[in-house]
Scaffold this motif. Structure first.
Motif, PDB file in Angstrom:
ATOM      1  N   GLN A  39       0.848  -1.185   0.000  1.00 46.46           N
ATOM      2  CA  GLN A  39       0.000   0.000   0.000  1.00 46.46           C
ATOM      3  C   GLN A  39       0.880   1.229   0.000  1.00 46.46           C
ATOM      4  N   LYS A  43      -2.896   5.495  -1.665  1.00 45.68           N
ATOM      5  CA  LYS A  43      -3.427   4.527  -2.636  1.00 45.68           C
ATOM      6  C   LYS A  43      -4.044   3.333  -1.919  1.00 45.68           C
ATOM      7  N   GLU A  46      -2.668  -3.065  -2.738  1.00 49.11           N
ATOM      8  CA  GLU A  46      -2.511  -3.783  -4.006  1.00 49.11           C
ATOM      9  C   GLU A  46      -1.923  -5.161  -3.753  1.00 49.11           C
ATOM     10  N   TYR A 109      -5.003 -11.691  -5.843  1.00 53.08           N
ATOM     11  CA  TYR A 109      -4.598 -10.331  -5.484  1.00 53.08           C
ATOM     12  C   TYR A 109      -5.670  -9.597  -4.668  1.00 53.08           C
TER      13      TYR A 109
END
Length: 127
Positions: A39, A43, A46, A109
């Motif tokens: 991260q 944002k 991910e 993911y």
């Protein structure tokens, strides 16, 4: 109680390398897929890699493929993330996570699939 502890983060220059460790306890490590997430400031988290519990199947998103390598040592209940050719855009807090069974081939993911998480380790790529 499942515990995951990441280590190995730090400051590295662009093009450099780091190896992160994910040391675990409180669950049967060899039965769990391990995912790596990151991260960046401002944002969303991910997910970018996953490794199956016992066979060598590994998964990577395009953002890290060819630069990062995920591995594990079931005898030591530890997973690793070798990161090479680091770029400034790799700067983030890195997390490992565990989920019972194998990686979801098409959804590995997705952070919502992992019930157990570490606290993260910070990686800064800067000159």
């Amino acid at each position: 109680q499942a515990q995951l502890v990441e280590s190995g983060g730090g400051l590295v220059q662009p093009g450099g390398s780091l190896t992160l460790s994910c040391t675990t306890s409180g669950f049967t490590f060899s039965n769990y897929a391990i995912g790596w997430f990151r991260q960046a400031p401002g944002k969303e988290r991910e997910g970018f890699s996953c490794i199956d519990p016992r066979d060598p199947n590994t998964y990577y998103t395009d953002s890290v493929k060819g630069r990062f390598t995920i591995s594990r040592n079931n005898a030591e209940d530890t997973a690793y993330l070798q990161m090479n050719n680091l770029k400034p855009e790799d700067t983030a807090v890195y997390f490992c996570a565990a989920d019972f069974g194998r990686c979801y081939t098409d959804n590995y993911y997705r952070s919502s699939l992992y019930p157990f998480w570490g606290q993260g380790t910070r990686v800064t790529v800067s000159s």
